[in-house]
Design an enzyme around this catalytic site. Structure first.
Site, PDB file in Angstrom:
ATOM      1  N   GLU A  22      -0.122   9.374   5.510  1.00  0.00           N
ATOM      2  CA  GLU A  22      -1.432   8.528   5.774  1.00  0.00           C
ATOM      3  C   GLU A  22      -2.295   8.694   4.608  1.00  0.00           C
ATOM      4  OE1 GLU A  22      -2.144   6.042   7.121  1.00  0.00           O
ATOM      5  OE2 GLU A  22      -2.044   5.990   9.315  1.00  0.00           O
ATOM      6  N   ASP A  23      -2.891   7.539   4.259  1.00  0.00           N
ATOM      7  CA  ASP A  23      -3.818   7.722   3.345  1.00  0.00           C
ATOM      8  C   ASP A  23      -5.271   7.968   3.834  1.00  0.00           C
ATOM      9  OD1 ASP A  23      -4.023   5.295   5.023  1.00  0.00           O
ATOM     10  OD2 ASP A  23      -4.674   4.147   3.395  1.00  0.00           O
ATOM     11  N   ASP A  31      -7.621  -0.396   1.074  1.00  0.00           N
ATOM     12  CA  ASP A  31      -7.881  -1.892   0.638  1.00  0.00           C
ATOM     13  C   ASP A  31      -9.340  -2.180   1.270  1.00  0.00           C
ATOM     14  OD1 ASP A  31      -7.148  -2.200   3.235  1.00  0.00           O
ATOM     15  OD2 ASP A  31      -7.302  -4.254   3.003  1.00  0.00           O
ATOM     16  N   PHE A  79     -17.271   3.481   3.885  1.00  0.00           N
ATOM     17  CA  PHE A  79     -16.258   2.665   3.669  1.00  0.00           C
ATOM     18  C   PHE A  79     -15.523   2.708   2.434  1.00  0.00           C
ATOM     19  CE2 PHE A  79     -13.682  -1.104   2.715  1.00  0.00           C
ATOM     20  CZ  PHE A  79     -13.054  -1.403   3.834  1.00  0.00           C
ATOM     21  N   ASP A 125      -9.013   7.706  10.475  1.00  0.00           N
ATOM     22  CA  ASP A 125     -10.368   7.326  10.751  1.00  0.00           C
ATOM     23  C   ASP A 125     -10.750   7.639  12.157  1.00  0.00           C
ATOM     24  OD1 ASP A 125     -12.801   5.617  10.798  1.00  0.00           O
ATOM     25  OD2 ASP A 125     -11.880   4.545   9.304  1.00  0.00           O
ATOM     26  N   LYS A 184     -11.664  11.255   7.639  1.00  0.00           N
ATOM     27  CA  LYS A 184     -13.124  10.912   8.190  1.00  0.00           C
ATOM     28  C   LYS A 184     -13.562  11.513   9.115  1.00  0.00           C
ATOM     29  CE  LYS A 184     -14.237   6.479   6.728  1.00  0.00           C
ATOM     30  NZ  LYS A 184     -14.424   5.030   6.795  1.00  0.00           N
ATOM     31  N   ARG A 235      -6.510  -1.782  -3.829  1.00  0.00           N
ATOM     32  CA  ARG A 235      -5.393  -0.553  -3.403  1.00  0.00           C
ATOM     33  C   ARG A 235      -5.149   0.016  -4.699  1.00  0.00           C
ATOM     34  NH1 ARG A 235      -3.785  -1.134   1.991  1.00  0.00           N
ATOM     35  NH2 ARG A 235      -3.696  -3.308   2.625  1.00  0.00           N
TER      36      ARG A 235
HETATM   37  C1  PRP Z   1      -5.514   2.218   7.820  1.00  0.00           C
HETATM   38  C2  PRP Z   1      -4.905   3.515   7.516  1.00  0.00           C
HETATM   39  C3  PRP Z   1      -4.421   4.052   8.697  1.00  0.00           C
HETATM   40  C4  PRP Z   1      -5.484   3.532   9.759  1.00  0.00           C
HETATM   41  C5  PRP Z   1      -6.473   4.795  10.125  1.00  0.00           C
HETATM   42  O1  PRP Z   1      -4.518   1.249   7.876  1.00  0.00           O
HETATM   43  O2  PRP Z   1      -3.720   3.385   6.683  1.00  0.00           O
HETATM   44  O3  PRP Z   1      -3.285   3.793   9.130  1.00  0.00           O
HETATM   45  O4  PRP Z   1      -6.272   2.507   9.235  1.00  0.00           O
HETATM   46  O5  PRP Z   1      -7.493   4.228  10.901  1.00  0.00           O
HETATM   47  P1  PRP Z   1      -7.698   4.765  12.537  1.00  0.00           P
HETATM   48  O6  PRP Z   1      -7.436   6.181  12.339  1.00  0.00           O
HETATM   49  O7  PRP Z   1      -9.004   4.203  12.824  1.00  0.00           O
HETATM   50  O8  PRP Z   1      -6.630   4.326  13.453  1.00  0.00           O
HETATM   51  P2  PRP Z   1      -4.949  -0.248   8.067  1.00  0.00           P
HETATM   52  O9  PRP Z   1      -4.911  -0.668   9.398  1.00  0.00           O
HETATM   53  O10 PRP Z   1      -6.120  -0.352   7.472  1.00  0.00           O
HETATM   54  O11 PRP Z   1      -3.727  -0.941   7.320  1.00  0.00           O
HETATM   55  P3  PRP Z   1      -3.071  -0.711   5.764  1.00  0.00           P
HETATM   56  O12 PRP Z   1      -2.650   0.678   5.675  1.00  0.00           O
HETATM   57  O13 PRP Z   1      -2.200  -1.900   5.511  1.00  0.00           O
HETATM   58  O14 PRP Z   1      -4.338  -1.083   4.853  1.00  0.00           O
END
Ligand code: PRP
Length: 184
Positions: free
Chosen positions: A108-109, A168, A161, A112, A140, A174
């Protein structure tokens, strides 16, 4: 900070500051690659990239592994174009191959609220992998709503943020080689 980082910062007035430079990211990714290679030295893990955000980290991390491994992709969406989590997780594209009996590392990136990972752990564990672990570049900590185990963490970050290195804002930014903070 590299010359590239500085150039991006100067060119885009919406980027407030660099939180983690490209050089710091690359150093940490190399460390994580070494740790992961030790843990999985007796197996062939599947590194699963959670699209889209995880793809940049995934691509760098796999090239730092010294063990044979496979890759797969899972596309989920929880954010609807803005900056806040809706808590709604949708599978847009499922894995290509079976994970039953396999050692799976989710890449994962960012974690949150933790809602996305909580959901993914549930549905993937139901497929009976031999092991299911998580490697996230960013954690985070203060935004967490549910407790999810994170076996590998690149950096703990404040509740801001962040963009770049896969992350993104409205599907853009990105490509930045660093983790930056948007102007508020
Ligand atoms: C982001 C990130 C995780 C998720 C984490 O994805 O890549 O998958 O949010 O958030 P959380 O812990 O609050 O669930 P996003 O839905 O923004 O999609 P993307 O990776 O396509 O930008």
């Amino acid at each position: 900070m590299t010359f590239d980082d500085q150039e991006h910062l100067e060119r885009d007035p919406l980027i407030d500051q660099i939180l983690i430079s490209s050089a710091e990211i690359q150093r940490r990714v190399a460390e994580l690659g070494r740790e992961i290679s030790v843990e999985y030295r007796e197996t062939v893990p599947i590194l699963v990239s959670i699209l889209k955000g995880g793809v940049v980290f995934h691509a760098d991390l796999m090239r730092r592994l010294s063990v044979l491994h496979e890759i797969d992709f899972l596309s989920v969406s929880s954010y609807e174009g803005g900056t806040q989590s809706t808590g709604v997780v949708k599978i847009l594209k499922d894995l290509g191959n079976s994970i039953t009996g396999r050692d799976v590392l989710l890449v994962e990136d960012i974690v949150d609220t933790g809602l996305t990972l909580q959901y993914l752990r549930e549905i993937l564990n139901a497929r009976h992998p031999n092991s299911l672990k998580v490697c996230t570049l960013l954690n985070k900590v203060d935004a967490r709503q549910v407790d999810v185990p994170l076996e590998y963490v690149g950096f703990d970050i404040p509740n801001e943020f962040v963009i770049g290195y896969g992350l993104d804002y409205d599907e853009k930014y990105r490509h930045l080689p660093f983790i930056g903070v948007m102007k508020g």
